[in-house]
Scaffold this motif. Structure first.
Motif, PDB file in Angstrom:
ATOM      1  N   GLN A 112     -13.073  -0.701  -8.424  1.00  0.00           N
ATOM      2  CA  GLN A 112     -12.097  -1.741  -8.108  1.00  0.00           C
ATOM      3  C   GLN A 112     -12.721  -2.707  -7.096  1.00  0.00           C
ATOM      4  O   GLN A 112     -13.841  -2.502  -6.640  1.00  0.00           O
ATOM      5  N   HIS A 172       0.818  -1.218   0.000  1.00  0.00           N
ATOM      6  CA  HIS A 172       0.000   0.000   0.000  1.00  0.00           C
ATOM      7  C   HIS A 172       0.850   1.264   0.000  1.00  0.00           C
ATOM      8  O   HIS A 172       2.033   1.267   0.341  1.00  0.00           O
ATOM      9  N   ASN A 175      -6.938   2.561  -5.363  1.00  0.00           N
ATOM     10  CA  ASN A 175      -5.679   2.896  -6.030  1.00  0.00           C
ATOM     11  C   ASN A 175      -5.943   4.022  -7.024  1.00  0.00           C
ATOM     12  O   ASN A 175      -6.891   3.960  -7.812  1.00  0.00           O
ATOM     13  N   VAL A 235      -8.239  -5.431  -4.002  1.00  0.00           N
ATOM     14  CA  VAL A 235      -7.509  -4.363  -4.683  1.00  0.00           C
ATOM     15  C   VAL A 235      -8.436  -3.151  -4.723  1.00  0.00           C
ATOM     16  O   VAL A 235      -9.466  -3.192  -5.414  1.00  0.00           O
ATOM     17  N   TYR A 236      -8.090  -2.094  -4.023  1.00  0.00           N
ATOM     18  CA  TYR A 236      -9.055  -1.000  -3.878  1.00  0.00           C
ATOM     19  C   TYR A 236      -8.357   0.338  -3.600  1.00  0.00           C
ATOM     20  O   TYR A 236      -7.224   0.389  -3.147  1.00  0.00           O
ATOM     21  N   SER A 240     -12.958  -4.333  -3.624  1.00  0.00           N
ATOM     22  CA  SER A 240     -12.538  -4.189  -2.234  1.00  0.00           C
ATOM     23  C   SER A 240     -12.731  -5.452  -1.409  1.00  0.00           C
ATOM     24  O   SER A 240     -12.006  -5.673  -0.444  1.00  0.00           O
ATOM     25  N   ILE A 256      -4.190  -4.722  -1.402  1.00  0.00           N
ATOM     26  CA  ILE A 256      -3.402  -3.877  -2.302  1.00  0.00           C
ATOM     27  C   ILE A 256      -4.179  -2.576  -2.486  1.00  0.00           C
ATOM     28  O   ILE A 256      -5.188  -2.544  -3.216  1.00  0.00           O
ATOM     29  N   HIS A 257      -3.734  -1.513  -1.855  1.00  0.00           N
ATOM     30  CA  HIS A 257      -4.559  -0.299  -1.838  1.00  0.00           C
ATOM     31  C   HIS A 257      -3.703   0.949  -1.689  1.00  0.00           C
ATOM     32  O   HIS A 257      -2.577   0.906  -1.189  1.00  0.00           O
ATOM     33  N   GLY A 265       1.861  -0.731  -7.103  1.00  0.00           N
ATOM     34  CA  GLY A 265       1.915  -1.565  -5.915  1.00  0.00           C
ATOM     35  C   GLY A 265       2.697  -2.834  -6.207  1.00  0.00           C
ATOM     36  O   GLY A 265       3.653  -3.174  -5.518  1.00  0.00           O
ATOM     37  N   GLY A 291      -2.614  -0.627  -8.621  1.00  0.00           N
ATOM     38  CA  GLY A 291      -2.525  -1.757  -7.699  1.00  0.00           C
ATOM     39  C   GLY A 291      -1.638  -2.862  -8.233  1.00  0.00           C
ATOM     40  O   GLY A 291      -0.594  -3.186  -7.665  1.00  0.00           O
ATOM     41  N   GLY A 309      -6.793  -0.076 -10.537  1.00  0.00           N
ATOM     42  CA  GLY A 309      -6.713  -1.291  -9.740  1.00  0.00           C
ATOM     43  C   GLY A 309      -5.824  -2.324 -10.399  1.00  0.00           C
ATOM     44  O   GLY A 309      -4.861  -2.816  -9.808  1.00  0.00           O
ATOM     45  N   ASN A 339      -2.213   2.777  -3.863  1.00  0.00           N
ATOM     46  CA  ASN A 339      -1.069   2.937  -4.767  1.00  0.00           C
ATOM     47  C   ASN A 339      -1.507   3.694  -6.023  1.00  0.00           C
ATOM     48  O   ASN A 339      -2.699   3.916  -6.248  1.00  0.00           O
TER      49      ASN A 339
END
Length: 575
Positions: A399, A267, A323, A320-321, A401, A298-299, A273, A304, A336, A301
């Motif tokens: 994206q 992150h 981003n 993945v959220y 979440s 993964i967030h 990411g 992602g 994402g 960034n």
């Protein structure tokens, strides 16, 4: 000759003797049992201490410390260099016979490497080297090394270099490299494992915190932040788990095939990411069943997951959220996951096929009573595979979440939503939810990008299915396979009105055995030892204690009974 009168007298006398012996020796027997108990307890305590000490690293080797004579920085640096570079020459100090490996254990506090005195050491370049020769067959364990670089000290080598060509494994535990330009470098043909360590870069963020050129390198419990590249994987089949990579320009750069990244958080990196320029990379879980245990967060960034080149890279089960590229006030699905042209077999992202009359994506089928029996989403997909459906932050970022549901699809792309968790509170006569947004991605041999835009999880009931009387009625409610309570609720389960039957639940991904609870037919719980279970110190100690107690009581009781019979003179005698 046998006489009945003599037998009666002898039997009576011996019964009296045995009874008297029992009364007199009961206290003595209890004393013996108590003594055995104390001896067993003492033996087990000693055994436990030995077992614990035998398994504890650094317990039988010399710890590297700074003593009163190490009063100058030059002496302190020399002490660290000698331990890392000449440990094989001092096996009397650094080789653990109990664990059959070299152990370099440091207690030097936070040692600061300053430019003023490094410049007075012409043979020291500002980089600490641990060499492992090809003929070294032992593991090398390093613990507690904590070094900070002064800003003015500039050099191009990594702060700590592991050049491992030996036959054993190098294990780094609780190593801290602070304010580095380049932090840790791993190279060579040997195996390296880095556990519970922290590596931080300097304010310039121009170096690489961790670089791993060796194959099969393992990072577990690693925290990395503040570099141009947080971790750069160059070797094949590297693994990262339970780690945090943050606050760098690129958090994780994968340039080696077969890498695995799971149960980690990536992150707040300005650029990517995760950047992939490799084949056969697995990010997160391989299937829905492993989602809860192995998913990555993964967030925050710029992007992602960014697949630049390579094929067969899969990342279908991660969160993945949020981003978004720096300096922008908007975001898209491609923030994402972005896949460059030609990468990942050039698989196209899925495209939702809306229902013609309503223009909505969700298609529902109900029975003649209006109970929803099936919900479907139809996609255009590049072939057979799996669809992961994710909550999409109310459509703001488009994206994924959190996982809502997944399904296997054929080339026709028809995805049956069997038990999504979002329907737990939804009336079973209602098709969808008007303000709930989802997105999706497709995975076969490779994974794709998300839908171009998130979709609302809503639709209309398009057909009615009459239910014949001789068929069981559909269940009255559904919950998600993706929750801890995953499964199907059956109100007619024989446990009574309050009974609950959960089928296919157990894990958050719908695995595990069926569970019955409530009413008079509460389910049974099965407990078994897994095949890979290992004996712990506690179980060994308890087993030894029980064995000693049973053996002692058996021997004591046997001796007591033998003595009673011998002393009683019991028997049948001639007159």
């Amino acid at each position: 000759m046998f006489h009945s009168g003599n037998f009666a007298r002898t039997w009576h006398d011996n019964c009296y003797v045995i009874d008297r012996v029992n009364n007199n020796e009961f206290g003595e027997l209890m004393k013996r049992i108590f003594t055995i108990f104390l001896m067993a307890l003492l033996s087990v305590a000693i055994m436990g201490v030995r077992i614990a000490s035998a398994g504890e690293p650094c317990s039988d080797v010399r710890t590297v410390k700074f003593g009163p004579l190490d009063d100058s920085p030059k002496k302190q640096v020399s002490k660290i260099i000698n331990a890392l570079g000449k440990y094989t020459e001092r096996s009397d100090l650094y080789f653990s016979e109990e664990r059959n490996r070299f152990e370099l254990c440091f207690e030097v506090g936070e040692f600061s490497l300053e430019n003023a005195w490094v410049s007075t050491m012409p043979n020291f370049t500002g980089s600490f080297l641990l060499p492992i020769a090809a003929d070294n067959e032992h593991d090398v364990y390093i613990k507690g090394l904590n070094i900070t670089r002064e800003d003015a000290l500039v050099f191009d080598d990594a702060f700590l270099r592991i050049e491992h060509n030996g036959q054993g494994k190098v294990i780094l535990d609780d190593v801290r490299l602070n304010n580095v330009k380049h932090g840790l470098s791993v190279s060579g043909s040997g195996l390296v494992e880095v556990n519970n360590s922290v590596i931080t870069g300097d304010a310039a963020k121009i170096g690489t915190c961790v670089s791993a050129a060796s194959n099969n390198t393992i990072f577990k419990g690693l925290t990395v932040s503040g570099c141009n590249e947080g971790i750069k994987l160059l070797g094949m089949d590297a693994a990262i788990e339970e780690s945090t990579i943050t606050n760098s320009n690129t958090c994780l750069f994968i340039d080696g095939d077969g890498a695995l990244v799971k149960n980690s958080e990536i992150h707040t990196c300005v650029g990517d990411g995760i950047r992939i320029e490799a084949d056969d990379v697995l990010i997160g879980a391989a299937s829905r069943e492993g989602y809860d245990a192995n998913k990555n967060l993964i967030h925050g960034n710029g992007i992602g997951i960014h697949v630049v080149t390579g094929s067969r890279n899969r990342f279908g089960y991660n969160n993945v959220y949020e981003n978004m590229l720096q300096g922008r006030d908007d975001a898209s699905a491609d923030n994402g996951i972005t896949i460059e042209a030609g990468a990942n077999e050039n698989l196209a992202r899925p495209v939702i096929v809306v229902e013609e009359e309503s223009g909505l994506p969700l298609r529902c089928t109900a029975d003649e009573k209006g109970i929803i029996t099936k919900r479907e989403l139809w996609f255009e997909v590049p072939g057979a595979g799996e669809i992961g459906i994710y909550n999409s932050d109310d459509g703001v970022f488009s994206q994924g979440s959190s996982l809502v549901a997944s399904c296997s699809v054929l080339a026709d792309g028809k995805c049956v939503i069997e038990n999504p968790i979002l329907l737990e509170a939804l009336p079973n006569t209602q098709c969808g939810i008007s303000n709930y947004f989802v997105t999706a991605l497709f995975t076969s041999s490779s994974s794709t990008r998300y839908l171009a835009d998130s979709i609302v999880f809503n639709g209309r009931i398009g057909s009615i299915i009459a239910v014949p009387y001789d068929l069981p009625m559909p269940v009255s409610g559904v919950v998600d396979q993706g929750g801890n309570d995953g499964g199907v609720f059956d109100d007619d389960f024989e446990g009574g009105e309050d009974a609950l039957y959960i089928s296919g639940g157990g894990s958050e991904m719908g695995g595990g055995n069926a569970i019955a609870a409530g009413g008079a037919s509460a389910g049974l719980m099965k407990c078994s030892l897994s095949p890979d279970a290992k004996a712990t110190t506690e179980t060994l100690v308890l087993t030894a204690f029980c064995f000693i107690m049973v053996l002692g009581v058996f021997i004591s009781t046997r001796k007591s009974v033998t003595r009673k019979i011998r002393n009683s003179g019991f028997g049948i005698r001639d007159s």
